[in-house]
Design an enzyme around this catalytic site. Structure first.
Site, PDB file in Angstrom:
ATOM      1  N   ARG A  83       0.848  -1.212   0.000  1.00  0.00           N
ATOM      2  CA  ARG A  83       0.000   0.000   0.000  1.00  0.00           C
ATOM      3  C   ARG A  83       0.878   1.254   0.000  1.00  0.00           C
ATOM      4  NH1 ARG A  83      -4.744   0.752  -1.612  1.00  0.00           N
ATOM      5  NH2 ARG A  83      -5.574  -0.962  -0.364  1.00  0.00           N
ATOM      6  N   GLN A  96      -8.824  -6.880  -9.091  1.00  0.00           N
ATOM      7  CA  GLN A  96      -8.694  -5.413  -9.059  1.00  0.00           C
ATOM      8  C   GLN A  96      -7.255  -5.000  -9.372  1.00  0.00           C
ATOM      9  OE1 GLN A  96     -10.565  -2.659  -8.191  1.00  0.00           O
ATOM     10  NE2 GLN A  96      -9.319  -1.330  -6.901  1.00  0.00           N
ATOM     11  N   ARG A 112       1.124  -6.263  -9.849  1.00  0.00           N
ATOM     12  CA  ARG A 112       1.566  -5.677  -8.577  1.00  0.00           C
ATOM     13  C   ARG A 112       1.728  -6.720  -7.469  1.00  0.00           C
ATOM     14  NH1 ARG A 112      -3.512  -2.442  -5.774  1.00  0.00           N
ATOM     15  NH2 ARG A 112      -5.092  -4.045  -6.047  1.00  0.00           N
ATOM     16  N   HIS A 127       0.388   3.638 -10.464  1.00  0.00           N
ATOM     17  CA  HIS A 127      -0.540   4.066  -9.406  1.00  0.00           C
ATOM     18  C   HIS A 127       0.247   4.823  -8.315  1.00  0.00           C
ATOM     19  CE1 HIS A 127      -3.557   3.831  -6.314  1.00  0.00           C
ATOM     20  NE2 HIS A 127      -4.283   2.899  -6.906  1.00  0.00           N
ATOM     21  N   ASP A 129     -12.108  10.337  -6.642  1.00  0.00           N
ATOM     22  CA  ASP A 129     -11.717   9.132  -7.378  1.00  0.00           C
ATOM     23  C   ASP A 129     -12.166   9.309  -8.832  1.00  0.00           C
ATOM     24  OD1 ASP A 129     -10.986   6.641  -8.200  1.00  0.00           O
ATOM     25  OD2 ASP A 129     -12.154   5.526  -6.711  1.00  0.00           O
ATOM     26  N   GLU A 155      -2.141   9.212 -11.064  1.00  0.00           N
ATOM     27  CA  GLU A 155      -1.707   8.010 -11.760  1.00  0.00           C
ATOM     28  C   GLU A 155      -1.687   8.222 -13.272  1.00  0.00           C
ATOM     29  OE1 GLU A 155      -4.271   4.806 -10.383  1.00  0.00           O
ATOM     30  OE2 GLU A 155      -4.745   5.979  -8.605  1.00  0.00           O
TER      31      GLU A 155
HETATM   32  C1  BG6 Z   1      -7.478   3.855  -7.515  1.00  0.00           C
HETATM   33  C2  BG6 Z   1      -8.930   3.624  -7.896  1.00  0.00           C
HETATM   34  O1  BG6 Z   1      -6.697   3.852  -8.659  1.00  0.00           O
HETATM   35  O2  BG6 Z   1      -7.047   2.813  -6.660  1.00  0.00           O
HETATM   36  C3  BG6 Z   1      -9.769   3.525  -6.647  1.00  0.00           C
HETATM   37  O3  BG6 Z   1      -9.368   4.670  -8.740  1.00  0.00           O
HETATM   38  C4  BG6 Z   1      -9.235   2.458  -5.711  1.00  0.00           C
HETATM   39  O4  BG6 Z   1     -11.116   3.250  -6.997  1.00  0.00           O
HETATM   40  C5  BG6 Z   1      -7.763   2.738  -5.442  1.00  0.00           C
HETATM   41  O5  BG6 Z   1      -9.980   2.448  -4.507  1.00  0.00           O
HETATM   42  C6  BG6 Z   1      -7.077   1.719  -4.530  1.00  0.00           C
HETATM   43  O6  BG6 Z   1      -7.218   0.439  -5.034  1.00  0.00           O
HETATM   44  P1  BG6 Z   1      -6.632  -0.814  -4.260  1.00  0.00           P
HETATM   45  O7  BG6 Z   1      -7.029  -2.022  -5.033  1.00  0.00           O
HETATM   46  O8  BG6 Z   1      -5.142  -0.642  -4.216  1.00  0.00           O
HETATM   47  O9  BG6 Z   1      -7.227  -0.773  -2.872  1.00  0.00           O
END
Ligand code: BG6
Length: 308
Positions: free
Chosen positions: A66, A84, A89, A167, A212, A271
């Site tokens: 994170r 997601q 990653r 990101h 977002d 991003e």
């Molecule tokens: C962003 C998205 O790029 O990443 C968000 O636009 C999302 O919607 C965020 O909540 C974090 O994503 P993750 O999968 O790392 O919790």
């Protein structure tokens, strides 16, 4: 040994014994890249950290780290049927000891080449052969550059397409004092409103609640102004038309297990991405997506007037 200079590139162990590569340049500039995720987790100028990594980040597969710069590939968010933000990653990357040459030669000594290729297991989830080469370069002036080269290595004539994002989590001193410039008047998809399309009305993106948004067809240059720190991140991108701006704010922050309740005050994600029009690669074709970031200090409001 005393007085001995630290090497420009060093492979060592990071949190939880995970392999990482440390890049170093003059004036206490450095960057760190974990092989897990091909993930940049630190970027410092004059010893000062410029990226945000959560105190609660879990440096343990299969969870992505994170903070820093996770790579979203081959899918951004839930734009498709994969997990997601795709799987890159949370895969183990390798050091690429013999990367194909770049068209321009770098003057920097502090860079590393990583590579990701699918395993048999990965091919069951996304049945495409590819070679993803990532070069992370720390420039002599402390700037950070990431270059992704993705090649379709399918042998049966199959084209594939993907969406992508760097990101990046920037560290900011106080989110309510931050402006993102370069996105004004552009169209965006609002992730908080069923991805409906709107046009940005403000003269900059500012933060008073959760944001977002996926900005479309954005300029090659963007800027993040951190008034309290009196500094500006200047971002340049190439091959990446879209830009995502994200801050989870208080409610979503509390809902994330690997993110501190108040940490949203000290981060913003801007991003560089390719989302609206997925990249399509025929066999043997290669795509390049480049992302460059440097930091400036300013002493008055006039100093940043010419950035965007
Ligand atoms: C962003 C998205 O790029 O990443 C968000 O636009 C999302 O919607 C965020 O909540 C974090 O994503 P993750 O999968 O790392 O919790």
């Amino acid at each position: 040994m005393e007085g001995e200079k630290a090497p420009a590139v060093e492979v060592c162990k990071g949190v939880n014994g995970l392999d990482k590569v440390v890049l170093r340049e003059a004036r206490d500039c450095s960057a760190e890249v974990y092989l897990y995720g091909g993930h940049v987790t630190s970027w410092k100028n004059d010893g000062e950290e410029l990226l945000f990594v959560s105190n609660k980040a879990i440096f343990k597969p299969p969870k992505a780290i994170r903070g820093g710069i996770p790579i979203c590939f081959p899918q951004f968010s839930n734009f498709g049927s994969l997990e997601q933000h795709g799987f890159a990653r949370n895969k183990q990357w390798s050091i690429d000891t013999d990367p194909p040459p770049f068209p321009t030669v770098t003057s920097s000594r502090a860079f590393v080449d990583l590579i990701l290729k699918p395993s048999e297991e990965d091919l069951k989830i996304w049945p495409n052969s590819y070679e993803f080469r990532l070069r992370v370069t720390l420039g002599p002036g402390g700037d950070l550059m990431l270059t992704s080269r993705i090649r379709n290595t399918n042998t049966e004539g199959k084209t594939f397409s993907f969406t992508f994002a760097y990101h990046t989590y920037f560290f900011v001193s106080d989110i309510s004092e931050v402006r993102v410039e370069g996105l004004e008047t552009l169209d965006y998809l609002d992730n908080l409103q069923e991805r409906k399309r709107f046009t940005e009305q403000g003269d900059a993106v500012v933060f008073e609640s959760e944001v977002d948004k996926i900005y479309l067809s954005t300029p090659a240059k963007l800027a993040i102004l951190d008034h309290e720190k009196k500094r500006t991140f200047v971002l340049r991108k190439d091959g990446l038309p879209d830009a995502v701006v994200w801050n989870p704010w208080d409610k979503k922050a509390k809902a994330m297990a690997d993110f501190g309740d108040d940490e949203y005050k000290h981060m913003v994600c801007v991003e560089a991405a390719a989302i609206e029009k997925p990249i399509e690669l025929k066999p043997n074709e290669e795509w390049t997506g480049r992302y460059f970031s440097l930091v400036w200090s300013f002493t008055s409001d006039m100093d940043h007037a010419c950035i965007c």
